[in-house]
Write a protein that holds these residues in place. Sequence first.
Motif, PDB file in Angstrom:
ATOM      1  N   VAL A 160      -2.244 -35.745 -43.845  1.00 49.74           N
ATOM      2  CA  VAL A 160      -2.122 -36.385 -45.116  1.00 49.74           C
ATOM      3  C   VAL A 160      -0.687 -36.082 -45.659  1.00 49.74           C
ATOM      4  O   VAL A 160       0.145 -36.813 -46.072  1.00 49.74           O
ATOM      5  CB  VAL A 160      -3.277 -36.072 -46.005  1.00 49.74           C
ATOM      6  CG1 VAL A 160      -2.711 -36.767 -47.407  1.00 49.74           C
ATOM      7  CG2 VAL A 160      -4.439 -36.521 -45.676  1.00 49.74           C
ATOM      8  N   SER A 161      -0.357 -34.690 -45.390  1.00 49.34           N
ATOM      9  CA  SER A 161       0.882 -34.117 -45.798  1.00 49.34           C
ATOM     10  C   SER A 161       2.017 -34.790 -45.079  1.00 49.34           C
ATOM     11  O   SER A 161       3.267 -35.099 -45.401  1.00 49.34           O
ATOM     12  CB  SER A 161       0.919 -32.741 -45.987  1.00 49.34           C
ATOM     13  OG  SER A 161       0.180 -31.990 -46.928  1.00 49.34           O
ATOM     14  N   LYS A 162       2.034 -34.672 -43.609  1.00 45.34           N
ATOM     15  CA  LYS A 162       2.795 -35.471 -42.855  1.00 45.34           C
ATOM     16  C   LYS A 162       3.057 -36.681 -42.952  1.00 45.34           C
ATOM     17  O   LYS A 162       4.295 -37.400 -42.992  1.00 45.34           O
ATOM     18  CB  LYS A 162       2.311 -35.098 -41.352  1.00 45.34           C
ATOM     19  CG  LYS A 162       2.527 -33.441 -41.036  1.00 45.34           C
ATOM     20  CD  LYS A 162       1.780 -33.328 -39.436  1.00 45.34           C
ATOM     21  CE  LYS A 162       1.783 -31.887 -39.103  1.00 45.34           C
ATOM     22  NZ  LYS A 162       1.054 -31.528 -37.852  1.00 45.34           N
ATOM     23  N   TRP A 163       2.079 -37.432 -43.237  1.00 45.82           N
ATOM     24  CA  TRP A 163       2.235 -38.987 -43.534  1.00 45.82           C
ATOM     25  C   TRP A 163       3.092 -39.062 -44.800  1.00 45.82           C
ATOM     26  O   TRP A 163       3.960 -40.051 -44.830  1.00 45.82           O
ATOM     27  CB  TRP A 163       0.932 -39.558 -43.691  1.00 45.82           C
ATOM     28  CG  TRP A 163      -0.204 -39.552 -42.400  1.00 45.82           C
ATOM     29  CD1 TRP A 163       0.232 -39.310 -41.379  1.00 45.82           C
ATOM     30  CD2 TRP A 163      -1.635 -39.545 -42.736  1.00 45.82           C
ATOM     31  NE1 TRP A 163      -0.905 -39.369 -40.532  1.00 45.82           N
ATOM     32  CE2 TRP A 163      -2.015 -39.313 -41.301  1.00 45.82           C
ATOM     33  CE3 TRP A 163      -2.306 -39.727 -43.734  1.00 45.82           C
ATOM     34  CZ2 TRP A 163      -3.374 -39.598 -40.975  1.00 45.82           C
ATOM     35  CZ3 TRP A 163      -3.809 -39.694 -43.247  1.00 45.82           C
ATOM     36  CH2 TRP A 163      -4.338 -39.746 -41.930  1.00 45.82           C
ATOM     37  N   ALA A 164       2.714 -38.348 -45.860  1.00 43.58           N
ATOM     38  CA  ALA A 164       3.616 -38.637 -46.985  1.00 43.58           C
ATOM     39  C   ALA A 164       5.086 -38.135 -46.828  1.00 43.58           C
ATOM     40  O   ALA A 164       6.127 -38.766 -47.389  1.00 43.58           O
ATOM     41  CB  ALA A 164       2.758 -37.753 -48.441  1.00 43.58           C
ATOM     42  N   GLY A 194      -1.688 -30.609 -53.864  1.00 43.33           N
ATOM     43  CA  GLY A 194      -1.693 -30.704 -52.390  1.00 43.33           C
ATOM     44  C   GLY A 194      -2.923 -31.213 -51.711  1.00 43.33           C
ATOM     45  O   GLY A 194      -3.944 -30.984 -52.109  1.00 43.33           O
ATOM     46  N   PRO A 195      -2.933 -31.887 -50.476  1.00 42.88           N
ATOM     47  CA  PRO A 195      -1.659 -32.138 -49.735  1.00 42.88           C
ATOM     48  C   PRO A 195      -0.558 -32.828 -50.389  1.00 42.88           C
ATOM     49  O   PRO A 195      -0.855 -33.792 -51.070  1.00 42.88           O
ATOM     50  CB  PRO A 195      -2.201 -32.888 -48.626  1.00 42.88           C
ATOM     51  CG  PRO A 195      -3.576 -32.927 -48.557  1.00 42.88           C
ATOM     52  CD  PRO A 195      -3.887 -32.580 -49.971  1.00 42.88           C
ATOM     53  N   HIS A 196       0.709 -32.592 -50.314  1.00 43.61           N
ATOM     54  CA  HIS A 196       1.759 -33.342 -50.770  1.00 43.61           C
ATOM     55  C   HIS A 196       2.995 -33.060 -50.014  1.00 43.61           C
ATOM     56  O   HIS A 196       3.378 -31.693 -49.573  1.00 43.61           O
ATOM     57  CB  HIS A 196       2.024 -32.791 -52.223  1.00 43.61           C
ATOM     58  CG  HIS A 196       2.831 -33.831 -53.094  1.00 43.61           C
ATOM     59  ND1 HIS A 196       4.347 -33.864 -52.832  1.00 43.61           N
ATOM     60  CD2 HIS A 196       2.839 -34.687 -53.808  1.00 43.61           C
ATOM     61  CE1 HIS A 196       4.821 -34.516 -53.752  1.00 43.61           C
ATOM     62  NE2 HIS A 196       3.831 -35.264 -54.367  1.00 43.61           N
ATOM     63  N   GLN A 197       4.039 -33.829 -49.990  1.00 44.86           N
ATOM     64  CA  GLN A 197       5.205 -33.797 -49.101  1.00 44.86           C
ATOM     65  C   GLN A 197       6.197 -32.713 -49.579  1.00 44.86           C
ATOM     66  O   GLN A 197       7.025 -32.016 -49.020  1.00 44.86           O
ATOM     67  CB  GLN A 197       5.966 -34.714 -48.882  1.00 44.86           C
ATOM     68  CG  GLN A 197       6.381 -35.503 -50.389  1.00 44.86           C
ATOM     69  CD  GLN A 197       5.600 -36.306 -51.075  1.00 44.86           C
ATOM     70  OE1 GLN A 197       4.472 -36.454 -50.675  1.00 44.86           O
ATOM     71  NE2 GLN A 197       6.281 -36.895 -52.078  1.00 44.86           N
ATOM     72  N   ASN A 198       5.856 -32.156 -50.968  1.00 47.80           N
ATOM     73  CA  ASN A 198       7.173 -31.269 -51.577  1.00 47.80           C
ATOM     74  C   ASN A 198       6.730 -30.010 -51.066  1.00 47.80           C
ATOM     75  O   ASN A 198       7.714 -29.267 -51.129  1.00 47.80           O
ATOM     76  CB  ASN A 198       6.840 -31.401 -53.125  1.00 47.80           C
ATOM     77  CG  ASN A 198       7.453 -32.462 -53.845  1.00 47.80           C
ATOM     78  OD1 ASN A 198       8.591 -33.390 -53.000  1.00 47.80           O
ATOM     79  ND2 ASN A 198       7.252 -33.002 -55.174  1.00 47.80           N
ATOM     80  N   TYR A 204       1.800 -43.860 -54.827  1.00 50.63           N
ATOM     81  CA  TYR A 204       2.124 -42.330 -54.714  1.00 50.63           C
ATOM     82  C   TYR A 204       1.811 -42.166 -53.051  1.00 50.63           C
ATOM     83  O   TYR A 204       0.661 -42.548 -52.778  1.00 50.63           O
ATOM     84  CB  TYR A 204       1.636 -41.242 -55.434  1.00 50.63           C
ATOM     85  CG  TYR A 204       0.094 -41.240 -55.750  1.00 50.63           C
ATOM     86  CD1 TYR A 204      -0.564 -40.323 -54.979  1.00 50.63           C
ATOM     87  CD2 TYR A 204      -0.585 -42.035 -56.734  1.00 50.63           C
ATOM     88  CE1 TYR A 204      -2.149 -40.146 -55.148  1.00 50.63           C
ATOM     89  CE2 TYR A 204      -1.890 -42.056 -57.006  1.00 50.63           C
ATOM     90  CZ  TYR A 204      -2.382 -41.011 -56.000  1.00 50.63           C
ATOM     91  OH  TYR A 204      -3.909 -40.924 -56.234  1.00 50.63           O
ATOM     92  N   ALA A 205       2.773 -41.322 -52.558  1.00 49.50           N
ATOM     93  CA  ALA A 205       2.681 -41.498 -51.152  1.00 49.50           C
ATOM     94  C   ALA A 205       1.305 -40.914 -50.251  1.00 49.50           C
ATOM     95  O   ALA A 205       0.938 -41.275 -49.400  1.00 49.50           O
ATOM     96  CB  ALA A 205       3.674 -40.263 -50.491  1.00 49.50           C
ATOM     97  N   THR A 206       0.693 -39.788 -50.688  1.00 48.36           N
ATOM     98  CA  THR A 206      -0.349 -39.332 -50.021  1.00 48.36           C
ATOM     99  C   THR A 206      -1.646 -40.461 -50.160  1.00 48.36           C
ATOM    100  O   THR A 206      -2.229 -40.758 -49.048  1.00 48.36           O
ATOM    101  CB  THR A 206      -0.972 -37.968 -50.947  1.00 48.36           C
ATOM    102  OG1 THR A 206      -1.063 -38.207 -52.063  1.00 48.36           O
ATOM    103  CG2 THR A 206      -0.005 -36.945 -50.414  1.00 48.36           C
ATOM    104  N   ALA A 207      -1.745 -40.897 -51.369  1.00 53.96           N
ATOM    105  CA  ALA A 207      -2.983 -41.980 -51.279  1.00 53.96           C
ATOM    106  C   ALA A 207      -2.610 -43.243 -50.614  1.00 53.96           C
ATOM    107  O   ALA A 207      -3.314 -43.751 -50.049  1.00 53.96           O
ATOM    108  CB  ALA A 207      -3.150 -42.268 -52.668  1.00 53.96           C
TER     109      ALA A 207
END
Length: 320
Positions: free
Chosen positions: A285-289, A207-211, A32-35
Motif C-alpha cells: 500500500v505504501s509503495k502504491w501511494a 501509515g501505510p503512507h508514502q511520506n 488520498y493516495a493509500t485509499a
Amino acid sequence: MKPYLLGLSAMAFAGSMTSAFSADVTMPDPNYATATAVMNVIKAAAEQELGLQISTVTTTAVPVIWEAMDRNKGEVDIWPDTWLPNQQGLVDKYVKDKKSVKLAQNSYEAQQGYCVTEVTYDKFGIKNVSDLANPDNAKIFDRDGDGKGNIWIGAPGWQSTNIEKVRARDYGFADFFNLEATDEAISNATLDTAAKQDKPWVGYCYGPHQNFARYKLKFLEEPAYDAAKFVVVQANEDPQWFEKSKISSAYAKTTVHIAYASSLADRQPDLVAALERMQFKPDDVSKWAYSIIVDKKSADEVAKDWIKANPETVSKWFGH
C-alpha cells in the motif's frame, strides 16, 4: 486514513451518483493516495477477473459513504478504507446493529499518531506528546508569526480529525496551537518545505503512507492505549460529541478493513467471495501511494501493473 472525510456535502454526493447506477458496482474515491490505490486494485482486479463494470464517485465524506452503503441501493457498494478504531462508531451502527453493511474477514495493520521531522526530534528535543503542552515549545512550530504553533490534525471530515481535536484538548496543547484541518495535499506541501529546509514540523500521521519513504519522520511518544481514557462520541450521533469525548492516550491497535453493502452478496456473490479473500500488505500500500504521489503515475496504472506482476495472488482472491 484515514483514513473519515467530509469534502462533499451529502447533496453533492447524491448528485454524483446518477452515472453510478448504470454500473454493476460503485466504489468511492476519497482522493488520498493509500485509499485510492487500494480502491483501484480492487476495481481493476474485479473488472479483469469478473468482467464487471465498476464506477467510482469522488467524495471525502466517510459518514455519507456509510449512509449510502446502509441504503443498499447501489449508491456505494464497497468502502475499502475502514480504519478501526477510528470508524468503530460507524461499524457498531451499521455492521453490528443494523447489519446493513458487512466487514470482510481480512485486514492489514496500520499505525497512527503524531509525527515530527528528524530535526524536530533531534535538535529541538520534541520527543513526547507532553512536550507540545509547553507554550515555548509550541512557538517552535509558529509559521505565521501569531505566537502559536501550527499542527496538522487531519483533513476536514475524517473521523480521526475529530479525535485529534479532542486529543489536543485533553493532552493540554490545544491553546498553544492552531489546529489545522486542511486537505492532506496542503499538509504534505508544508511538510515537504519543512523537511527540505530542516525546520520543525508536527502533525497527525498514519501509515501505510508514502511520506515515510520520502522523509525522516518519527512518531512522538504517547501514553499507552487505555480504553478508559479513549472515549469517543461520534459527531453524527450527538451534537455534544466534543464535550462528551475524553481522549488522553494513544490509539488502540489500528487495522484497516474492507466494508461492503450487505446486498452485494446477493447481487455479486463472486465479487463478495473475492473481497473476503483479499489480503493487502502495508508495504504494498505504501509503495502504491509512493508511485501515485512521487512518481506521478495514475492510480489505475499502478493497480494494473501490480496485478500483472502478481497473477497468483489475484487468482487466489477469485478462487481460481
